[in-house]
Scaffold this motif. Sequence first.
Motif, PDB file in Angstrom:
ATOM      1  N   VAL A 100       0.845  -1.200   0.000  1.00  0.00           N
ATOM      2  CA  VAL A 100       0.000   0.000   0.000  1.00  0.00           C
ATOM      3  C   VAL A 100       0.879   1.250   0.000  1.00  0.00           C
ATOM      4  O   VAL A 100       0.658   2.193  -0.775  1.00  0.00           O
ATOM      5  N   LYS A 143       1.481   4.432  -2.801  1.00  0.00           N
ATOM      6  CA  LYS A 143       1.428   5.851  -2.439  1.00  0.00           C
ATOM      7  C   LYS A 143       2.731   6.548  -2.812  1.00  0.00           C
ATOM      8  O   LYS A 143       2.721   7.688  -3.301  1.00  0.00           O
ATOM      9  N   GLN A 166      -4.932   6.529  -3.227  1.00  0.00           N
ATOM     10  CA  GLN A 166      -5.675   5.386  -2.700  1.00  0.00           C
ATOM     11  C   GLN A 166      -7.139   5.772  -2.493  1.00  0.00           C
ATOM     12  O   GLN A 166      -7.440   6.739  -1.797  1.00  0.00           O
ATOM     13  N   TYR A 206      -6.563   1.961  -6.633  1.00  0.00           N
ATOM     14  CA  TYR A 206      -5.573   3.037  -6.673  1.00  0.00           C
ATOM     15  C   TYR A 206      -5.623   3.722  -8.030  1.00  0.00           C
ATOM     16  O   TYR A 206      -5.756   3.058  -9.065  1.00  0.00           O
TER      17      TYR A 206
END
Length: 394
Positions: A109, A113, A119, A374
């Motif tokens: 995750v 980013k 996200q 995303y």
Amino acid sequence: MQSSYEGKKMSQNGGHIYYLAGKEKNTIQICALLCLRPLMKRFTFAYLPRGPIYDGSHPEYLQSFYAQLKPFLKQKKCIFLETDPYIPLRQRDMDGHIVDHGWDHFDIVQQYKDMHFQQLPWKQGYDETKQCRWMSVLDLRQKTKEEVFASFSAKTRQNIRKAMRNTIQVRPLSREELPILYNMVKETGQRRNFSSLPLSYYQEQYDCFQDHAQAYYAYLDLDDYLTSLYQSMEKEKSTIQQAQDGLRLNPYSKNSKHRLQKAQANLQALDTRLKEAKQLKQTHGKELGLAAAMYIFYGQEIIYLASGSNDIYKTYKGPYALQWAMIQEAIDKGYSYYNFYGISGYFEPDQEGYGVFDFKRGFHADVIELIGNYILPISPALYKLYAMRSNKTS
């Protein structure tokens, strides 16, 4: 979702499909199916479904892949790219609880980013505009049918046994028979207040996925059912006769009295079922449809994609017969997982989708929470304009 079969389906629905490969020293390390679709008349947006595919051992491959993908997307006048990787977020048990000291993929995750992806909020509940983020998955690795069956809840085992006593049968549906599935899903949707997919969706699965897509049908063969009832009644009559003979020899035999009472009660119940079966035979002919579902057979999984059932005759436990038949087929064919697919992500009795979750939990399926969606703006200014317009419309 990352197969050429899905690519064919997306192409038929207006998408432009690209198959991408990231190589190092002439060896493919990462690959993906990418779909481009029109947006705002002159532009496009990109969707990378459940991908890309790579083993995760070299995070730099993912970074390099997206870095080199951006110039390609700019050439295609792409405003943004969306992806929903097929990667679990954190380990959960069959009740949906986060496992203490379990694994997680928060590092992935963070990597998205760091690559300037936005996200989308993690949500619970159903969202028909996205692929499901919450699933129930049964791990079949190195397990026998007996071990898998023993892991089911007592209620699920009882319902499967009842379905077997009812002589419910399961068979595949041909393409011409897909209206059986469509009508059952439609009726179930009306009953549970969710929208159902058109018949063309199931036909498209057959046409595009070929041998990897198959619908199955659980039904009551009423001729076989009547024969089974007659046979069971003869057994009970024989037991009654034996018990009565025993009582003539020993009028005080508790065992004979108990056998007699039990057999008489069973015979009465069978007689009631026989009358119902004869009525069903008159109304429905040879076959009484109970449940149907569409499955995708791909990679390590059998995926339970969509289903419907006949609620009027739910006492025959058709859905349980269907699930157990397909789980056994998954074991026979060497699949590692039986994916019950979408759940709401809510786990309390008064919450949305609890009934579906509880049904799947009864098969000892663990809850899988994926890392989500995303978005990578390719043209930040145009994406900001598009997002503003979308927010006003919604």
